[in-house]
Design a protein around this motif. Sequence first.
Motif, PDB file in Angstrom:
ATOM      1  N   VAL A  91     -34.872 -23.009  17.192  1.00 47.86           N
ATOM      2  CA  VAL A  91     -35.360 -23.178  16.196  1.00 47.86           C
ATOM      3  C   VAL A  91     -35.877 -24.608  15.610  1.00 47.86           C
ATOM      4  O   VAL A  91     -36.959 -24.781  14.984  1.00 47.86           O
ATOM      5  N   ALA A  92     -35.090 -25.464  15.942  1.00 50.35           N
ATOM      6  CA  ALA A  92     -35.601 -26.751  15.614  1.00 50.35           C
ATOM      7  C   ALA A  92     -36.973 -27.192  16.504  1.00 50.35           C
ATOM      8  O   ALA A  92     -37.659 -27.998  15.638  1.00 50.35           O
ATOM      9  N   THR A  93     -36.966 -27.079  17.596  1.00 44.06           N
ATOM     10  CA  THR A  93     -38.102 -27.045  18.449  1.00 44.06           C
ATOM     11  C   THR A  93     -39.376 -26.421  17.804  1.00 44.06           C
ATOM     12  O   THR A  93     -40.491 -27.043  17.719  1.00 44.06           O
ATOM     13  N   ARG A  94     -39.193 -25.358  17.615  1.00 43.85           N
ATOM     14  CA  ARG A  94     -40.199 -24.400  16.623  1.00 43.85           C
ATOM     15  C   ARG A  94     -40.582 -24.790  15.443  1.00 43.85           C
ATOM     16  O   ARG A  94     -41.863 -25.172  15.234  1.00 43.85           O
ATOM     17  N   LEU A  95     -39.899 -25.390  14.745  1.00 42.76           N
ATOM     18  CA  LEU A  95     -40.054 -25.932  13.464  1.00 42.76           C
ATOM     19  C   LEU A  95     -40.669 -27.325  13.552  1.00 42.76           C
ATOM     20  O   LEU A  95     -41.574 -27.615  12.735  1.00 42.76           O
ATOM     21  N   THR A  96     -40.231 -28.108  14.777  1.00 44.78           N
ATOM     22  CA  THR A  96     -40.881 -29.188  14.528  1.00 44.78           C
ATOM     23  C   THR A  96     -42.274 -29.364  15.082  1.00 44.78           C
ATOM     24  O   THR A  96     -43.168 -30.026  14.603  1.00 44.78           O
ATOM     25  N   ALA A  97     -42.676 -28.203  15.860  1.00 50.43           N
ATOM     26  CA  ALA A  97     -44.056 -28.222  16.248  1.00 50.43           C
ATOM     27  C   ALA A  97     -44.886 -27.532  15.094  1.00 50.43           C
ATOM     28  O   ALA A  97     -46.123 -28.031  15.008  1.00 50.43           O
ATOM     29  N   ARG A  98     -44.303 -26.939  14.087  1.00 51.13           N
ATOM     30  CA  ARG A  98     -45.155 -26.475  12.994  1.00 51.13           C
ATOM     31  C   ARG A  98     -45.116 -27.615  11.806  1.00 51.13           C
ATOM     32  O   ARG A  98     -45.934 -27.767  11.014  1.00 51.13           O
ATOM     33  N   TYR A  99     -44.047 -28.477  11.702  1.00 48.44           N
ATOM     34  CA  TYR A  99     -44.098 -29.536  10.637  1.00 48.44           C
ATOM     35  C   TYR A  99     -43.642 -30.577  11.825  1.00 48.44           C
ATOM     36  O   TYR A  99     -42.588 -31.056  11.816  1.00 48.44           O
ATOM     37  N   PRO A 100     -44.874 -31.418  11.945  1.00 47.53           N
ATOM     38  CA  PRO A 100     -44.538 -32.687  13.055  1.00 47.53           C
ATOM     39  C   PRO A 100     -43.884 -33.778  12.359  1.00 47.53           C
ATOM     40  O   PRO A 100     -43.058 -34.355  13.276  1.00 47.53           O
TER      41      PRO A 100
ATOM     42  N   ALA B 165     -34.377 -17.058  18.378  1.00 54.72           N
ATOM     43  CA  ALA B 165     -34.931 -18.145  17.768  1.00 54.72           C
ATOM     44  C   ALA B 165     -36.049 -17.614  16.744  1.00 54.72           C
ATOM     45  O   ALA B 165     -36.330 -18.201  15.502  1.00 54.72           O
ATOM     46  N   GLU B 166     -36.849 -16.851  17.292  1.00 54.56           N
ATOM     47  CA  GLU B 166     -38.024 -16.536  16.274  1.00 54.56           C
ATOM     48  C   GLU B 166     -37.726 -15.844  15.122  1.00 54.56           C
ATOM     49  O   GLU B 166     -38.222 -16.144  14.013  1.00 54.56           O
ATOM     50  N   SER B 167     -36.730 -14.789  15.252  1.00 52.82           N
ATOM     51  CA  SER B 167     -36.213 -14.203  14.031  1.00 52.82           C
ATOM     52  C   SER B 167     -35.544 -15.086  13.026  1.00 52.82           C
ATOM     53  O   SER B 167     -35.869 -14.901  11.787  1.00 52.82           O
ATOM     54  N   ILE B 168     -34.805 -15.952  13.612  1.00 60.13           N
ATOM     55  CA  ILE B 168     -34.088 -17.001  12.651  1.00 60.13           C
ATOM     56  C   ILE B 168     -35.250 -17.961  12.049  1.00 60.13           C
ATOM     57  O   ILE B 168     -34.986 -18.238  10.529  1.00 60.13           O
ATOM     58  N   GLU B 169     -35.973 -18.330  12.552  1.00 60.35           N
ATOM     59  CA  GLU B 169     -37.001 -19.117  12.246  1.00 60.35           C
ATOM     60  C   GLU B 169     -37.963 -18.478  10.808  1.00 60.35           C
ATOM     61  O   GLU B 169     -38.244 -18.936   9.897  1.00 60.35           O
ATOM     62  N   GLU B 170     -38.237 -17.101  11.380  1.00 61.47           N
ATOM     63  CA  GLU B 170     -39.067 -16.301  10.343  1.00 61.47           C
ATOM     64  C   GLU B 170     -38.258 -15.981   9.097  1.00 61.47           C
ATOM     65  O   GLU B 170     -38.853 -16.087   8.115  1.00 61.47           O
TER      66      GLU B 170
ATOM     67  N   GLY C 178     -24.811 -26.986  16.891  1.00 59.24           N
ATOM     68  CA  GLY C 178     -25.311 -27.477  18.185  1.00 59.24           C
ATOM     69  C   GLY C 178     -25.430 -26.193  19.044  1.00 59.24           C
ATOM     70  O   GLY C 178     -25.957 -26.532  20.332  1.00 59.24           O
ATOM     71  N   ALA C 179     -25.773 -25.077  18.805  1.00 63.73           N
ATOM     72  CA  ALA C 179     -25.911 -23.754  19.400  1.00 63.73           C
ATOM     73  C   ALA C 179     -27.363 -24.151  20.152  1.00 63.73           C
ATOM     74  O   ALA C 179     -28.283 -24.221  19.527  1.00 63.73           O
ATOM     75  N   SER C 180     -27.501 -23.363  21.229  1.00 60.58           N
ATOM     76  CA  SER C 180     -28.663 -23.714  22.099  1.00 60.58           C
ATOM     77  C   SER C 180     -29.854 -22.867  21.064  1.00 60.58           C
ATOM     78  O   SER C 180     -31.004 -23.352  21.365  1.00 60.58           O
ATOM     79  N   VAL C 181     -29.471 -22.031  20.482  1.00 55.69           N
ATOM     80  CA  VAL C 181     -30.682 -21.197  19.643  1.00 55.69           C
ATOM     81  C   VAL C 181     -31.045 -21.926  18.798  1.00 55.69           C
ATOM     82  O   VAL C 181     -32.224 -21.928  18.187  1.00 55.69           O
ATOM     83  N   MET C 182     -30.417 -22.626  18.168  1.00 59.13           N
ATOM     84  CA  MET C 182     -30.787 -23.782  17.100  1.00 59.13           C
ATOM     85  C   MET C 182     -31.416 -24.887  17.695  1.00 59.13           C
ATOM     86  O   MET C 182     -32.593 -25.355  17.214  1.00 59.13           O
ATOM     87  N   LEU C 183     -30.663 -25.787  18.639  1.00 55.24           N
ATOM     88  CA  LEU C 183     -31.300 -27.048  19.059  1.00 55.24           C
ATOM     89  C   LEU C 183     -31.792 -27.025  20.474  1.00 55.24           C
ATOM     90  O   LEU C 183     -32.082 -28.013  21.162  1.00 55.24           O
TER      91      LEU C 183
END
Length: 327
Positions: A218-227, A175-180, A207-212
């Motif tokens: 990735v979605a969780t990490r982006l939500t933490a950065r963009y509320p 997830a870190e690599s995809i987000e970056e 719906g892959a676990s690495v995404m959601l």
Amino acid sequence: MFKIQSSGSSRPTALASLRNKIRRHEMSRAHEIAQELTEKGGQDLLGNLVRAVSHTVLAETNAVFRTAYYLAKMNRPFSDHDDLIELQEKNGVTMGTSLHSRFSSTTIVEHIAKKMQTKIVDSIVSSSSKLSVLIDEATSLSHKSATIVNVKASLDGATPEFVFLDLVEPESQRAESIEEALLNCLDTAGFSEEWLQNNWISFVSDGASVMLGKNSGVATRLTARYPNLFTWHCMNHRLELAVNDAVDEVQAVNHFKVFMDKLHNLYSQSNKNSRELMEAAQEMGSQVLKIGRVLNTRWLASSFRSVKVVWRSYEALNRHFENAAGD
């Protein structure tokens, strides 16, 4: 420097001699040449010549660029570029002497695509249009994992529409690599961090676990950065999952799938059968479309098209089977 001397000893005679020389010089070829040189000196001939040559070269380059753009617009192979250049030259169009290879055509299309993308992104940013991002995983020709990035936004106040942004290759499937990779893609395209904080409203993926994934997706990490970011499971992927679950529950679907696959193999692997089917369609006054597979790796819409083709071609298929049975 030349010194003009008068002839004669008396003043009237000397003046008359000078006037005669002046008159003869004004009518001479040397005076005309001097006047022409003086006029040309004030006309900036070198600058005019450079501008004329630049205009000619620019017109030739424009013609080549339009030819390459036609290939991309019409989904034609780049190998057609040289042939189209030759055709236009035979029709009297000046195409210059460079940028005639298929490699040049590829570079030109890439340049045009980058300029068009820059213009689209600038329009989105300047209008402060709300942005949605949809990503999906794919595999490149070199069997490397890649991520397709699409954005949806309003262009010049029109109805929002999807625009392909880029194809990026994350360092890994974590997830870190995809987000970056995604954030670098958006930044490179022209979406600044400040602008994203104010205008990025939704993120869509499969719906892959690495995404959601709830903990570190990735979605969780982006939500933490963009509320203010709203995350969503792509409806197309959800529909695919629902159909797959339904197929697993209803065993009779397997018989239908086998039947459709046999139809596909019957006409895709035999030119004779395809020709006879076309003849049967002509007898019935109907049109036959290509029969594909169903419930395979393609999207559900592809399976629907295959079933629809069989439904529309039922009369021709029935006539072909009757003709084959009585042969």
